[in-house]
Design an enzyme around this catalytic site. Structure first.
Site, PDB file in Angstrom:
ATOM      1  N   GLU A  60       0.831  -1.207   0.000  1.00 52.67           N
ATOM      2  CA  GLU A  60       0.000   0.000   0.000  1.00 52.67           C
ATOM      3  C   GLU A  60       0.871   1.266   0.000  1.00 52.67           C
ATOM      4  O   GLU A  60       0.716   2.143   0.848  1.00 52.67           O
ATOM      5  CB  GLU A  60      -0.951  -0.011   1.197  1.00 52.67           C
ATOM      6  CG  GLU A  60      -1.951  -1.165   1.169  1.00 52.67           C
ATOM      7  CD  GLU A  60      -2.998  -1.077   2.258  1.00 52.67           C
ATOM      8  OE1 GLU A  60      -2.773  -0.346   3.246  1.00 52.67           O
ATOM      9  OE2 GLU A  60      -4.045  -1.732   2.129  1.00 52.67           O
ATOM     10  N   GLU A  69      -6.873  -7.671  -0.937  1.00 44.90           N
ATOM     11  CA  GLU A  69      -7.584  -7.453   0.327  1.00 44.90           C
ATOM     12  C   GLU A  69      -9.034  -7.089   0.078  1.00 44.90           C
ATOM     13  O   GLU A  69      -9.346  -5.941  -0.252  1.00 44.90           O
ATOM     14  CB  GLU A  69      -6.906  -6.354   1.161  1.00 44.90           C
ATOM     15  CG  GLU A  69      -5.536  -6.721   1.687  1.00 44.90           C
ATOM     16  CD  GLU A  69      -4.985  -5.686   2.670  1.00 44.90           C
ATOM     17  OE1 GLU A  69      -5.776  -4.859   3.171  1.00 44.90           O
ATOM     18  OE2 GLU A  69      -3.768  -5.721   2.932  1.00 44.90           O
TER      19      GLU A  69
END
Length: 834
Positions: free
Chosen positions: A193, A264
């Protein structure tokens, strides 16, 4: 496209073909050989074959090794074929060059166990992971490397990052765990991320992310590397999506030569102390997965599939000790229904469409902005599957090839033969359950004793400085607590004689919490929050002529886990002043301060058998409650073999230890009085306990002036099982099979039925509720409506009592009695297993 053509495309324009030893994995009931992993714009290839991959995040550090087999079995039976895990750098290298790969840090053992269960692995090496884990997985000692800046084009950081990544990759190679070697690892992840952080570092962020990709690929793992939530990812890696609705939000779907991977899909949300209990509906998760797969998605990963427990001090700043408890497998590893079973059924429904989804030509029929039909068809092979979406807030009737299909609001129906609905994301035919915490019969005969910490003065602490030291640096992640003390002199002239309110102590802190003492007396506490770590404490105090002592116990609740410049975050008391003196404001911020990391009970290890003998304990009945006290008792190992929890009723904030092991931080009174705590029950792994009938040592560190008289040891179960189905629901997906490309019924007399199954080694012992009509409520709280078939209870008892599992067809009840004609009826059943 032929298989030869696919191989040519992959070999020449995409990812090099990887070959090696045979890995004996089972994929959707088929034995496969993971010799190579390649990809094109449609999917990953496992050994040259396109696959649909259902993955779940299970972190080895957040459960105990004895539970790994059971958790992984549930994952496999839930339809997963991939397990995803981070690698936790600070757990493995707590000090430079000193490594730990034992116990629940045994990464190799965990990966080999996944392989033995017939599943693959996505290894998210990071090594920054965030994950609501302490310091985002980065060891504290990195902060003390001269000239370091985390996660940017910084030579000191890149040196240590590359060293750790290389060590992990080599360890996997040595154990032959990458797919070309016959192992289960089919994907690896570098960084995590990063895009939002990259923008902060600008050019150095861009050069760092390119360096990270190049460094990873140069390690020659033989499997593709991914980066998640990384726009404009380097060409050598696959960009993957994180979020709730990646089927509609992921820009990576536009990459024509890379598959759509969802790293995710958040099954719930993490929770920090002070939050309401998070929840994401089963229906919404199922909708998001069906939507993603309908838009050529290839791999979807549930984050988390099992969240587990942040044992000890492993949670990030202000994070609760439990982690993703609302996942398909709850904190204790028990299936949370209907989430676990409904997603299992979704996987089965999509696999019935496998050939069409992977090999058919896709067409989109956009009826209007809210209604859409996606068809995957290969006419010459008589392959056809349809996915019909209703993204409106109203129920809809959609006509497809001459047949009307009714879809509830915000739902998707799956038709593996372009005719038959086998699954709707909103209509749950799977069972439900509720979790119970039952007071142990044998484990609650507590005889509490107490040891209270002495409050130190300036003369007793070793580290001296002209102002309060920064807390992260002082603690070095070895403890949550540090003492700060100072002293000052007052004369009679300093005190007002006008009868006003008197002196006031003001403390401004950068976080996270503190207890304040004046002349040895506790005067109050304060804390920040997940969103705002800083806070201040203002308290009236009793001062005296002569020497006065201020003692502050500053505390952390985990290190930060996200954002740029993590190495420059600060905490601890900064400004300390006394107001209300005749002579004006007394600023103690630059007074002489003494410090000590940790408290005496930690130094003595009073939470262990040997350490508990180093201090004097007083029976609780004869002691006055004091702030900062240790409470000790013994308890018998609870009956049964199921999960165990401790309910911390009446306590406020501190740490819990069982037989010398920390099960995590407790914080019951973060919220205002009258508001339920974010977490009341704390997981005690059975492996932490001594075998029956031996007793166990329980020690609680409590910061506030409360006592543990209401603390209880609980058994945890999900033995209340329910089912609630309607007449217009599709028959269970388990009623259908695909044989040699043909879509066939698996049994005769198909129809909607209510199915119930007890946990292993238990049987249905009572029918707590049964109604066919219009019952109200949900599992655990059903009530009768004004329409009910009187025979329902008798039929359910006959079909279910004394059995491990049972099914009750709605047609059987309707043959005996069909109440309230014209109403779509519901069969609701609740049973108890034991």
């Amino acid at each position: 496209m032929s298989r030869i053509a696919i191989a040519i495309v992959v070999l020449t324009t995409l990812f090099p073909i990887i070959t090696g030893a045979v890995a004996g994995q089972r994929m959707h009931g088929r034995q496969i050989k993971a010799q190579n992993v390649t990809y094109d714009g449609r999917s990953l290839f496992i050994n040259g074959r396109r696959e649909i991959l259902f993955s779940g995040s299970i972190h080895y550090t957040r459960s105990t090794p004895d539970k790994w087999p059971e958790i992984l079995d549930y994952a496999r039976h839930g339809g997963l074929n991939v397990i995803q895990t981070y690698v936790f750098w600070n757990a493995h290298e707590p000090r430079p060059g000193q490594f730990n790969f034992e116990g629940n840090c045994d990464l190799v053992k965990f990966i080999k166990l996944v392989q033995s269960k017939g599943m693959f692995v996505t290894l998210r090496i990071g090594p920054f992971i965030q994950a609501e884990w302490n310091h985002g997985g980065l060891p504290y000692w990195l902060r003390e490397i001269p000239g370091i800046t985390f996660r940017t084009d910084n030579e000191p950081y890149k040196k240590y990052m590359e060293a750790f990544v290389t060590k992990i990759v080599q360890m996997m190679k040595d154990e032959k765990l990458f797919a070309p070697q016959g192992g289960p690892i089919i994907l690896a992840q570098i960084e995590n991320e990063y895009f939002s952080v990259q923008r902060v570092f600008k050019e150095k962020g861009a050069s760092y992310v390119q360096w990270a990709a190049d460094m990873a690929v140069a390690l020659h793992t033989g499997v593709p590397w991914i980066m998640c939530k990384q726009e404009l990812a380097p060409e050598s890696v696959i960009s993957a999506c994180n979020g709730r609705q990646c089927g509609d939000t992921f820009s990576g779907l536009s990459k024509p030569h890379k598959p759509a991977i969802w790293t995710e899909n958040w099954t719930t949300q993490f929770s920090s102390f002070g939050d309401d209990e998070p929840h994401r509906s089963t229906e919404d998760i199922a909708y998001s997965v069906a939507r993603f797969m309908s838009k050529n998605g290839n791999l979807v990963n549930y984050y988390m599939y099992h969240g587990g427990t942040n044992f000890g001090r492993t949670s990030a700043a202000f994070m609760t000790t439990r982690y993703y408890d609302d996942a398909p497998l709850d904190e204790y590893g028990l299936p949370r229904e209907p989430k676990w079973s409904h997603l299992r059924d979704l996987h089965k429904a999509l696999l019935l469409c496998r050939k069409a989804l992977l090999n058919g030509k896709s067409k989109v029929q956009q009826l209007n902005p809210a209604h859409e039909i996606r068809v995957f068809e290969k006419p010459k092979d008589k392959i056809c599957a349809a996915i019909i979406s209703n993204n409106s807030t109203q129920e809809a009737i959609v006509n497809f090839r001459g047949t009307d299909y009714s879809l509830p609001a915000h739902s998707i129906s799956i038709l593996p033969d372009c005719k038959t609905v086998v699954f709707n994301t909103y209509q749950i035919v799977a069972e439900h359950n509720t979790r119970s915490f039952v007071r142990s019969v044998v484990a609650n005969n507590h005889q509490w004793e107490v040891y209270s910490e002495a409050i130190p003065t300036v003369k007793k602490l070793p580290i001296v400085n002209t102002k309060p030291l920064e807390l992260y640096t002082l603690l070095k992640d070895a403890t949550d607590y540090a003492w700060y003390t100072t002293s000052f002199e007052l004369t009679p002239e300093d005190f007002s004689r006008s009868g006003d309110t008197g002196p006031v102590l003001f403390i401004d802190s950068l976080g996270h919490s503190l207890l304040a003492f004046v002349n040895g007396d506790y005067i109050g506490s304060g804390h920040g929050s997940h969103d705002k770590h800083s806070f201040n404490v203002t308290q009236h105090v009793n001062l005296r002529v002569g020497t006065n002592y201020i003692s502050i116990l500053a505390g952390l609740v985990g290190l930060p886990d996200s954002g740029a410049y993590m190495e420059r975050r600060y905490a601890g008391p900064k400004i300390i002043k006394i107001y209300g003196l005749n002579t004006g404001i007394l600023d103690l911020s630059t007074n002489t301060w003494t410090h000590k990391a940790g408290i005496k009970g930690e130094d003595f290890k009073v939470f262990t058998e040997d350490g508990s003998k180093k201090v004097k304990w007083t029976p609780l009945m004869s002691a006055t409650p004091r702030a900062l006290s240790w409470y000790k008792t013994r308890f018998a190992t609870p009956e049964g073999t199921g999960p165990i929890a401790i309910r911390m009723t009446g306590m406020e904030k501190g740490m819990i230890y069982v037989n010398g092991k920390s099960i995590g931080r407790h914080w019951m009174l973060y919220n205002k009085p009258g508001i339920p705590p974010t977490q009341s029950n704390y997981h005690i792994p059975r492996t932490y306990l001594n075998p029956q009938p031996q007793d166990n040592l329980l020690v609680i560190l409590e910061e506030e002036m409360v006592t543990p008289g209401k603390v209880e040891i609980m058994n945890v179960d999900r033995d209340t099982i329910c089912s609630a189905v309607k007449e217009n629901y599709p028959t269970s997906v388990n009623s259908w099979v695909s044989r040699k490309g043909e879509f066939l019924p698996a049994q005769k007399n198909m129809g909607i039925q209510s199915s119930l199954k007890c946990p292993p080694n238990k049987k249905i012992t009572s029918i707590q509720f049964a109604s066919f009509g219009n019952p109200k409520g949900f599992c655990g709280e059903y009530v009768m409506g004004n329409c009910n078939a009187a025979s329902t209870q008798h039929i359910v008892e006959k079909e279910c009592l004394g059995k491990e599992a049972c099914s009750v067809p709605l047609n059987r009840i309707k043959k005996t009695e069909n109440p309230c004609p014209g109403v779509v009826k519901r069969l609701a059943i609740q049973v108890r297993c034991s």
